[in-house]
Design a protein around this motif. Structure first.
Motif, PDB file in Angstrom:
ATOM      1  N   UNK A 199       0.807  -1.225   0.000  1.00  0.00           N
ATOM      2  CA  UNK A 199       0.000   0.000   0.000  1.00  0.00           C
ATOM      3  C   UNK A 199       0.839   1.274   0.000  1.00  0.00           C
ATOM      4  N   UNK A 200       1.948   1.261  -0.713  1.00  0.00           N
ATOM      5  CA  UNK A 200       2.719   2.490  -0.921  1.00  0.00           C
ATOM      6  C   UNK A 200       2.136   3.234  -2.119  1.00  0.00           C
ATOM      7  N   UNK A 201       2.762   4.350  -2.496  1.00  0.00           N
ATOM      8  CA  UNK A 201       2.242   5.177  -3.581  1.00  0.00           C
ATOM      9  C   UNK A 201       2.926   4.798  -4.894  1.00  0.00           C
ATOM     10  N   UNK A 202       2.202   4.199  -5.824  1.00  0.00           N
ATOM     11  CA  UNK A 202       2.829   3.737  -7.068  1.00  0.00           C
ATOM     12  C   UNK A 202       3.342   4.894  -7.918  1.00  0.00           C
ATOM     13  N   UNK A 203       4.532   4.719  -8.467  1.00  0.00           N
ATOM     14  CA  UNK A 203       5.103   5.736  -9.331  1.00  0.00           C
ATOM     15  C   UNK A 203       5.665   6.934  -8.593  1.00  0.00           C
TER      16      UNK A 203
ATOM     17  N   UNK B  98       3.078  -0.257  -8.001  1.00  0.00           N
ATOM     18  CA  UNK B  98       3.001  -0.004  -9.433  1.00  0.00           C
ATOM     19  C   UNK B  98       2.672  -1.254 -10.227  1.00  0.00           C
ATOM     20  N   UNK B  99       3.205  -2.380  -9.760  1.00  0.00           N
ATOM     21  CA  UNK B  99       2.911  -3.643 -10.448  1.00  0.00           C
ATOM     22  C   UNK B  99       1.442  -4.032 -10.308  1.00  0.00           C
ATOM     23  N   UNK B 100       0.836  -3.692  -9.178  1.00  0.00           N
ATOM     24  CA  UNK B 100      -0.598  -3.961  -8.997  1.00  0.00           C
ATOM     25  C   UNK B 100      -1.399  -3.275 -10.094  1.00  0.00           C
ATOM     26  N   UNK B 101      -1.094  -1.999 -10.337  1.00  0.00           N
ATOM     27  CA  UNK B 101      -1.815  -1.255 -11.372  1.00  0.00           C
ATOM     28  C   UNK B 101      -1.574  -1.847 -12.753  1.00  0.00           C
ATOM     29  N   UNK B 102      -0.333  -2.218 -13.042  1.00  0.00           N
ATOM     30  CA  UNK B 102      -0.031  -2.747 -14.368  1.00  0.00           C
ATOM     31  C   UNK B 102      -0.696  -4.104 -14.582  1.00  0.00           C
ATOM     32  N   UNK B 103      -0.670  -4.960 -13.561  1.00  0.00           N
ATOM     33  CA  UNK B 103      -1.312  -6.277 -13.707  1.00  0.00           C
ATOM     34  C   UNK B 103      -2.807  -6.134 -13.979  1.00  0.00           C
ATOM     35  N   UNK B 104      -3.448  -5.229 -13.260  1.00  0.00           N
ATOM     36  CA  UNK B 104      -4.885  -5.027 -13.479  1.00  0.00           C
ATOM     37  C   UNK B 104      -5.150  -4.440 -14.850  1.00  0.00           C
ATOM     38  N   UNK B 105      -4.301  -3.505 -15.278  1.00  0.00           N
ATOM     39  CA  UNK B 105      -4.445  -2.928 -16.614  1.00  0.00           C
ATOM     40  C   UNK B 105      -4.326  -4.021 -17.687  1.00  0.00           C
ATOM     41  N   UNK B 106      -3.402  -4.941 -17.486  1.00  0.00           N
ATOM     42  CA  UNK B 106      -3.212  -6.021 -18.452  1.00  0.00           C
ATOM     43  C   UNK B 106      -4.405  -6.973 -18.456  1.00  0.00           C
ATOM     44  N   UNK B 107      -4.959  -7.248 -17.280  1.00  0.00           N
ATOM     45  CA  UNK B 107      -6.158  -8.094 -17.219  1.00  0.00           C
ATOM     46  C   UNK B 107      -7.307  -7.453 -17.983  1.00  0.00           C
ATOM     47  N   UNK B 108      -7.494  -6.154 -17.798  1.00  0.00           N
ATOM     48  CA  UNK B 108      -8.565  -5.445 -18.496  1.00  0.00           C
ATOM     49  C   UNK B 108      -8.331  -5.434 -20.004  1.00  0.00           C
ATOM     50  N   UNK B 109      -7.073  -5.269 -20.407  1.00  0.00           N
ATOM     51  CA  UNK B 109      -6.752  -5.269 -21.833  1.00  0.00           C
ATOM     52  C   UNK B 109      -7.093  -6.619 -22.464  1.00  0.00           C
TER      53      UNK B 109
ATOM     54  N   UNK C  45      -3.923  11.791 -12.700  1.00  0.00           N
ATOM     55  CA  UNK C  45      -3.279  12.649 -11.715  1.00  0.00           C
ATOM     56  C   UNK C  45      -3.706  12.269 -10.303  1.00  0.00           C
ATOM     57  N   UNK C  46      -2.759  12.398  -9.374  1.00  0.00           N
ATOM     58  CA  UNK C  46      -3.064  12.130  -7.971  1.00  0.00           C
ATOM     59  C   UNK C  46      -2.853  10.676  -7.596  1.00  0.00           C
ATOM     60  N   UNK C  47      -2.855  10.433  -6.297  1.00  0.00           N
ATOM     61  CA  UNK C  47      -2.651   9.078  -5.786  1.00  0.00           C
ATOM     62  C   UNK C  47      -3.809   8.172  -6.186  1.00  0.00           C
ATOM     63  N   UNK C  48      -3.533   7.054  -6.813  1.00  0.00           N
ATOM     64  CA  UNK C  48      -4.618   6.166  -7.261  1.00  0.00           C
ATOM     65  C   UNK C  48      -5.155   5.302  -6.117  1.00  0.00           C
ATOM     66  N   UNK C  49      -6.284   4.689  -6.383  1.00  0.00           N
ATOM     67  CA  UNK C  49      -6.907   3.766  -5.435  1.00  0.00           C
ATOM     68  C   UNK C  49      -6.248   2.393  -5.591  1.00  0.00           C
ATOM     69  N   UNK C  50      -5.015   2.271  -5.116  1.00  0.00           N
ATOM     70  CA  UNK C  50      -4.237   1.052  -5.346  1.00  0.00           C
ATOM     71  C   UNK C  50      -4.915  -0.178  -4.766  1.00  0.00           C
ATOM     72  N   UNK C  51      -5.420  -0.072  -3.560  1.00  0.00           N
ATOM     73  CA  UNK C  51      -6.074  -1.218  -2.919  1.00  0.00           C
ATOM     74  C   UNK C  51      -7.324  -1.625  -3.700  1.00  0.00           C
TER      75      UNK C  51
END
Length: 389
Positions: free
Chosen positions: A37-41, A52-63, A254-260
């Motif tokens: 739960x740190x701030x990605x990027x 950051x990897x959490x966001x990328x993995x989810x982006x790839x799943x959606x793609x 922009x801004x801190x994303x909802x990583x969780x």
């Protein structure tokens, strides 16, 4: 039967938000909160990199789910409403013309009307019949030389009908317009391939058919489109520049994303992909058919949307002669423990088309956890309520 606040509940309000979520979603969110739960990027330490990897993995799943070749063309948003606002306000300019339909949610209608009032954008709404069927000939006739955007929902949140995206996309392409799809009711329960369907922008929620938590969603933006960002600020990239980055997806995040929350969304998408959206949608359709068959014999009850046997998402809305929709929903909750949605569903144009502008309607909607026993309970309840009118 599930329980909420310690009491049994038959949850038939999945069109508003899906519940309960798969255990894997809860586990992914717990793991993210405890371990990543740190701030990605926003740092080079191991926790920031893991986030950051959490966001990328989810982006790839959606793609993978939506047939998108570049995951960076997906921008995370807090919900479908934010995604639609980004698409509409970020694209349109004074003097542009837009075509929408008479079954749009206020998340489309209100941004469009704002752009009309404040920026001189011109709007036409295509008629639909009582079942939600669109008039494609009228759509073609409404196109102008300055038509920049055609926008529609994939499925109405009131009627449950399914619009012919490929046909609409072809009309948009032939007129040089962009095509924006609101997938609030179809993402996760219908196969969507943006390339095959000719979709230029796809707005979707994370918390409905994708089974993620509330506060998640996204917008696919075709690489040829450059939207003006609605929000400018810190992105963790190109921090030395005064202007918003041009690189995706940072430009729109922009801004801190909802990583969780995005960790939970990724788990929800993996669940949907393992089951298959078409298979999920088929089960929901079968439940709609069973419910419609039984409710059609209830005196004074009118079913909305497509007829039996026709395509629709897991939504069955209805009215009951002599009783307000809000009272029906109240009694279903109080006396039978059944959760539905009543009223106007943020879609007054659709109610106008369905001739329910005065009465509103009761909407039952299904998800992965809905059972035939849930449907039977609603049938029994509605027979009792109708008999009391």
């Amino acid at each position: 039967m599930n329980r909420a606040s310690g009491k049994p509940v038959i949850y038939l309000d999945h069109a508003a938000t899906s519940w309960p979520k798969p255990n894997s979603v809860l586990e992914a969110m717990r793991h993210s909160m405890l371990e990543e739960a740190a701030n990605p990027g926003r740092g080079g330490h191991r926790m920031a990199i893991a986030a950051g990897r959490v966001l990328m993995r989810t982006r790839m799943e959606l793609a993978r789910l939506f047939g998108i070749s570049n995951p960076s063309d997906i921008a995370f948003m807090p919900n479908t409403t934010a995604a639609l606002n980004q698409a509409i306000k970020g694209l349109l300019r004074p003097g542009d013309h837009v075509i929408a339909t008479m079954i749009e949610h206020n998340s489309v209608r209100r941004p469009l009307e704002y752009m009309r009032q404040e920026h001189g954008v011109q709007i036409d709404y295509v008629q639909v019949d009582e079942t939600g069927k669109i008039d494609l000939l009228q759509l073609k006739s409404l196109c102008r030389a300055n038509t920049r955007l055609i926008v529609c929902n994939h499925s109405s949140n009131l009627l449950g009908n399914v619009l012919p995206l490929t046909d609409i996309a072809e009309i948009a392409r032939s007129r040089g317009a962009f095509f924006l799809v609101d997938a609030a009711q179809s993402a996760g329960v219908m196969d969507i391939d943006v390339g095959a369907s000719g979709i230029d922008m796809l707005a979707f929620p994370g918390h409905k058919g994708l089974l993620g938590p509330q506060g998640t969603g996204g917008l696919y933006i075709h690489p040829s489109i450059d939207l003006v960002p609605l929000i400018h600020g810190g992105t963790g990239s190109q921090s030395e520049e005064a202007n918003q980055p041009s690189v995706r997806p940072d430009r729109y995040e922009s801004g801190t994303p909802n990583t969780v929350g995005i960790a939970g969304l990724g788990a929800g998408v993996r669940y949907v992909r393992s089951e298959g959206p078409a298979a999920i949608g088929r089960r929901e359709w079968e439940l709609t058919q069973s419910l419609m068959e039984q409710l059609s014999s209830v005196e004074g009850l009118r079913l909305l949307g497509p007829q039996l046997g026709e395509p629709r998402t897991g939504i069955v809305s209805f009215t009951l002669k002599g009783m307000d929709s809000a009272e029906i929903a109240f009694r279903l909750d109080r006396d039978y423990g059944i959760a539905v949605r009543a009223g106007y569903h943020c879609t007054p144009l659709a109610h106008h088309s369905a001739n329910t502008s005065i009465s509103g309607a009761v909407r039952s909607s299904f998800g992965c956890t809905t059972t035939r026993a849930d449907i039977e309970a609603l049938i029994i309840a509605m027979r009792d309520i109708a008999a009391s009118v």
